[in-house]
Write an enzyme that holds these catalytic residues in place. Structure first.
Site, PDB file in Angstrom:
ATOM      1  N   SER A 118      -3.726   5.656  -1.476  1.00 18.80           N
ATOM      2  CA  SER A 118      -4.824   4.757  -2.815  1.00 18.80           C
ATOM      3  C   SER A 118      -6.140   3.879  -2.573  1.00 18.80           C
ATOM      4  CB  SER A 118      -3.348   4.078  -3.447  1.00 18.80           C
ATOM      5  OG  SER A 118      -3.586   2.970  -4.268  1.00 18.80           O
ATOM      6  N   ASP A 147       4.520   3.235  -2.136  1.00 20.63           N
ATOM      7  CA  ASP A 147       4.280   4.627  -3.292  1.00 20.63           C
ATOM      8  C   ASP A 147       4.058   4.942  -1.541  1.00 20.63           C
ATOM      9  OD1 ASP A 147       4.829   6.773  -3.834  1.00 20.63           O
ATOM     10  OD2 ASP A 147       2.021   6.562  -5.084  1.00 20.63           O
ATOM     11  N   HIS A 188      -4.970   7.997  -6.072  1.00 19.00           N
ATOM     12  CA  HIS A 188      -3.556   7.490  -7.315  1.00 19.00           C
ATOM     13  C   HIS A 188      -5.154   6.720  -8.214  1.00 19.00           C
ATOM     14  CE1 HIS A 188      -0.338   5.218  -5.265  1.00 19.00           C
ATOM     15  NE2 HIS A 188      -0.060   5.854  -5.688  1.00 19.00           N
TER      16      HIS A 188
END
Length: 327
Positions: free
Chosen positions: A12, A131, A39
């Site tokens: 991310s 995540d 992401h």
């Protein structure tokens, strides 16, 4: 002998640089398929071009139905989850968001674990929140390997740190050493013996995440209704039993960890407070217009009353704005 020939990578914040470092150091004869989730949300992404420009492996956005090929990097396209199936093919879906994002890391990791078991190496790089933690745990449960970037070396240590807290990872090392390690790992055979049977809990949670017609049935087998509401669809959130870290999912498939749920709820609360500030300010403007109208009609008493109420609203709006800006 089966080998570890499927590498799934999640990142991310700070992920573009980190992924380019890894891609640049992979060997030209890298004998594994690579799947990447960054992401990016629904925004346009040129990540495949950026990865191909620095390394020897071809890279492209994945398309649904194509077959995994060793020595190639497939990237989740914007606004699509990237999943792997039992036939060695890629599936793209605009299914329910996880951690309030699509693409998300957990769906890729979880589907890879369920479909390819010990052949999978999961790699979690820099990024915020958590995540990828649940997905990395799924990879371990199904016999795969877990590799995590050293949090001290990450631009954002959130995702690596969360994984280290909840998953017994096989390797934790600085970014520069990850590609050489992967080169070694993909040359190793999977240890002899039967592959672990995926836990029924993991299978049912994955089916629930897809949001199909039987999602509620699967969810009831692995979760308990909570008092919380899904911020994405306003349905009831169910808490996954025994999950580490704690996870929640609604029957339409939206999924959250405790951390990502708190983040989304904080955003929703802030938006609601700003709406309240706006409403107070609009009412103040209206009352001042009413005061002007009353005064022009010679009704000073009502004009003063409206101005007093307007001033009270201004003070309330200023107080609420200060609270929002202080976080």
């Amino acid at each position: 002998m089966a080998r570890r020939d499927i590498v799934v990578i999640g990142a991310s914040a700070g992920g573009v640089r980190a992924l380019r470092v890894v891609a640049a150091a992979l060997p030209a004869d890298f004998d594994a398929a690579v799947c990447v989730v960054l992401h990016v949300g629904a925004f346009k992404s040129n990540l495949p071009e950026l990865l191909e420009a620095v390394g020897p492996l071809p890279a492209a956005h994945a398309f649904s139905g194509e077959t995994l090929r060793r020595g190639r990097i497939l990237v989740a396209p914007p606004d699509h989850h990237l999943l792997l199936d039992d036939n060695g093919a890629v599936q793209l879906t605009r299914g329910p968001k996880e951690h309030h994002t699509r693409p998300a890391v957990d769906p890729l990791f979880r589907s890879a674990a369920l479909s390819h078991g010990p052949r999978v190496i999961g790699v979690l790089l820099t990024g915020g929140l958590d995540d990828g933690t649940a997905g990395l745990h799924a990879i371990k449960e199904c016999g795969g390997l877990a590799v995590v970037q050293d949090p001290a070396d990450a631009e954002d240590p959130g995702m690596p740190s969360a994984a280290l807290q909840a998953v017994k990872v096989d390797h934790c090392l600085p970014l520069e050493r990850i590609a050489p390690l992967l080169g070694e790992l993909v040359r190793q055979g999977v240890p002899a013996g039967e592959a672990p049977v995926p836990p029924a809990r993991l299978v049912h949670e994955h089916q629930a995440s897809l949001g199909g017609e039987n999602a509620m049935d699967d969810l009831e087998l692995v979760a308990t209704p909570s008092t919380l509401v899904c911020p994405d669809c306003k349905g009831t959130l169910w808490e996954i039993r025994g999950a580490n870290p704690p996870r929640y999912r609604c029957h339409t498939g939206h999924g959250f960890s405790l951390r990502s749920l708190a983040m989304v709820q904080q955003e929703a609360t802030e938006n609601a407070l700003w709406s309240a500030v706006r409403a107070l300010q609009e009412k103040e403007v209206l009352l001042r217009k009413i005061a002007d109208l009353d005064r022009s009609a010679g009704d000073e008493a009502h004009a003063l009353q409206a101005e007093t109420e307007a001033e009270q609203l201004r003070v309330q709006a200023d107080t609420l704005r200060a609270l929002v800006e202080q976080g």
